[in-house]
Scaffold this motif. Sequence first.
Motif, PDB file in Angstrom:
ATOM      1  N   GLY A 261     -50.894  90.544  -8.351  1.00  9.22           N
ATOM      2  CA  GLY A 261     -49.610  90.755  -7.697  1.00  9.22           C
ATOM      3  C   GLY A 261     -48.690  89.572  -7.914  1.00  9.22           C
ATOM      4  O   GLY A 261     -49.002  88.453  -7.524  1.00  9.22           O
TER       5      GLY A 261
ATOM      6  N   HIS B 214     -57.856  97.796  -4.237  1.00  7.21           N
ATOM      7  CA  HIS B 214     -56.729  96.934  -3.850  1.00  7.21           C
ATOM      8  C   HIS B 214     -56.959  96.376  -2.457  1.00  7.21           C
ATOM      9  O   HIS B 214     -57.188  97.128  -1.507  1.00  7.21           O
TER      10      HIS B 214
ATOM     11  N   GLU C 104     -52.850  90.370  -4.093  1.00  7.10           N
ATOM     12  CA  GLU C 104     -51.501  89.817  -4.019  1.00  7.10           C
ATOM     13  C   GLU C 104     -51.570  88.294  -4.123  1.00  7.10           C
ATOM     14  O   GLU C 104     -52.478  87.660  -3.592  1.00  7.10           O
TER      15      GLU C 104
ATOM     16  N   ILE D 215     -55.875  92.802 -11.331  1.00  3.92           N
ATOM     17  CA  ILE D 215     -54.502  93.286 -11.190  1.00  3.92           C
ATOM     18  C   ILE D 215     -53.800  92.279 -10.298  1.00  3.92           C
ATOM     19  O   ILE D 215     -54.061  92.203  -9.104  1.00  3.92           O
TER      20      ILE D 215
ATOM     21  N   GLN E 173     -57.363 104.130  -8.144  1.00  2.00           N
ATOM     22  CA  GLN E 173     -57.421 102.921  -7.313  1.00  2.00           C
ATOM     23  C   GLN E 173     -57.633 103.292  -5.854  1.00  2.00           C
ATOM     24  O   GLN E 173     -56.909 104.122  -5.297  1.00  2.00           O
TER      25      GLN E 173
ATOM     26  N   ASP F  88     -57.294 101.989  -2.093  1.00  2.00           N
ATOM     27  CA  ASP F  88     -56.589 100.979  -1.307  1.00  2.00           C
ATOM     28  C   ASP F  88     -57.433 100.624  -0.090  1.00  2.00           C
ATOM     29  O   ASP F  88     -57.693 101.474   0.769  1.00  2.00           O
TER      30      ASP F  88
ATOM     31  N   ALA G 100     -60.371 100.987  -9.639  1.00  2.00           N
ATOM     32  CA  ALA G 100     -59.808  99.749  -9.104  1.00  2.00           C
ATOM     33  C   ALA G 100     -59.890  99.790  -7.588  1.00  2.00           C
ATOM     34  O   ALA G 100     -59.966 100.856  -6.974  1.00  2.00           O
TER      35      ALA G 100
ATOM     36  N   ALA H 183     -48.668  93.300 -11.537  1.00  2.00           N
ATOM     37  CA  ALA H 183     -48.218  94.362 -10.633  1.00  2.00           C
ATOM     38  C   ALA H 183     -47.440  93.727  -9.491  1.00  2.00           C
ATOM     39  O   ALA H 183     -47.456  92.502  -9.310  1.00  2.00           O
TER      40      ALA H 183
ATOM     41  N   THR I 186     -53.474 106.377  -6.658  1.00  2.00           N
ATOM     42  CA  THR I 186     -54.122 105.611  -5.598  1.00  2.00           C
ATOM     43  C   THR I 186     -54.588 106.543  -4.489  1.00  2.00           C
ATOM     44  O   THR I 186     -54.022 107.618  -4.266  1.00  2.00           O
TER      45      THR I 186
ATOM     46  N   SER J 211     -57.368  94.532  -7.470  1.00  2.00           N
ATOM     47  CA  SER J 211     -55.932  94.327  -7.289  1.00  2.00           C
ATOM     48  C   SER J 211     -55.691  93.437  -6.073  1.00  2.00           C
ATOM     49  O   SER J 211     -56.122  93.771  -4.961  1.00  2.00           O
TER      50      SER J 211
ATOM     51  N   GLN K 292     -61.610  97.048 -11.833  1.00  2.00           N
ATOM     52  CA  GLN K 292     -60.408  96.257 -11.620  1.00  2.00           C
ATOM     53  C   GLN K 292     -60.260  95.922 -10.138  1.00  2.00           C
ATOM     54  O   GLN K 292     -60.571  96.747  -9.273  1.00  2.00           O
TER      55      GLN K 292
END
Length: 316
Positions: free
Chosen positions: A244, A189, A222, A242, A154, A156, A187, A278, A108, A220, A218
């Motif tokens: 969470g 996030h 939550e 992805i 990934q 963030d 990815a 994840a 990441t 990601s 991808q």
Amino acid sequence: MRAKELWRVAPEWLEQAQDDATILAIRDQERAGLDIIIDGEARRESYSNRFATALEGVDVDHPGTALDRSGHPNPVPRVTGKIRRKHPVEVRDLQFLRANTSRKVKITIPGAFTMAQQAQNEYYKSEEELALDYAAALNEEIKDLFAAGADIVQMDEPYMQARSEKARQYGIKILKRALDRVNGTTAVHLCFGYAAIIHERPSGYSFLAELAQAPVDQISIETAQSSLDCSILEKLRGKTIILGVLDLSTNQVETPEVVAARIRRALPYVSLDRLVVAPDCGMKYLPRDVAFKKLQAMVEGAKLVRADYRAKSTAG
């Protein structure tokens, strides 16, 4: 900013200690049964500062100030010149990870939009221009990470959620610059912040569907702590999600059945072959034994869902 005072190991032994901690993180993930392994980020004082403070154009000796997503002022790098990458920052981390596991590896890196929000701009005419140069530096790093053996890289980008109006103005443009001519699985996030710090969770993202236009493979997100309305995933068809499924606001360990139920919430909107499970976000605020047990529960919950899918396929 860097927070070197956090380290409890003398500077001459620090890299060796970080290597040892990384090995422990890798082995814990393998023992828990994960298919995709990260390095545990034990070399970082935060998810973003190690990369952001390694760039040319930032003054790390005389910090500026910026508000975090909770509204608190934090010391941040002052941008006093053109942002450039001076040298690879995380490539050695990736090489060490790759050399110590035979499973797929992911690394990441902080996103360009987020780094621009975590800086005091004293050079560029606009935040957008600043973010574009962060993205150019990120582009070089990502290409080197794939060349060094990364399976997934990934970015963030929590501030795309926290500063959604700005993200809608130029967030996709920044992602496109960061991923220009990148070959490899990428990815991004987005989250609502560390559960130990940001306690209240909305039931939906303020910036997510827009990522359908981003050149990432991808996405990601939550869903556990927020009990996210997963219908938004219909707008991200074609992307791998992805998902969470671990609530990081509590030390209570989920049962595999709870994890499976959280996975099933998404299945009406995303096919099983485009789903990766994840934790909601980073697990840095959890005790190590709790984090390990949560990962085990995540693996077992995924097995339950796979078993259901196989049973239905056979019956069909």
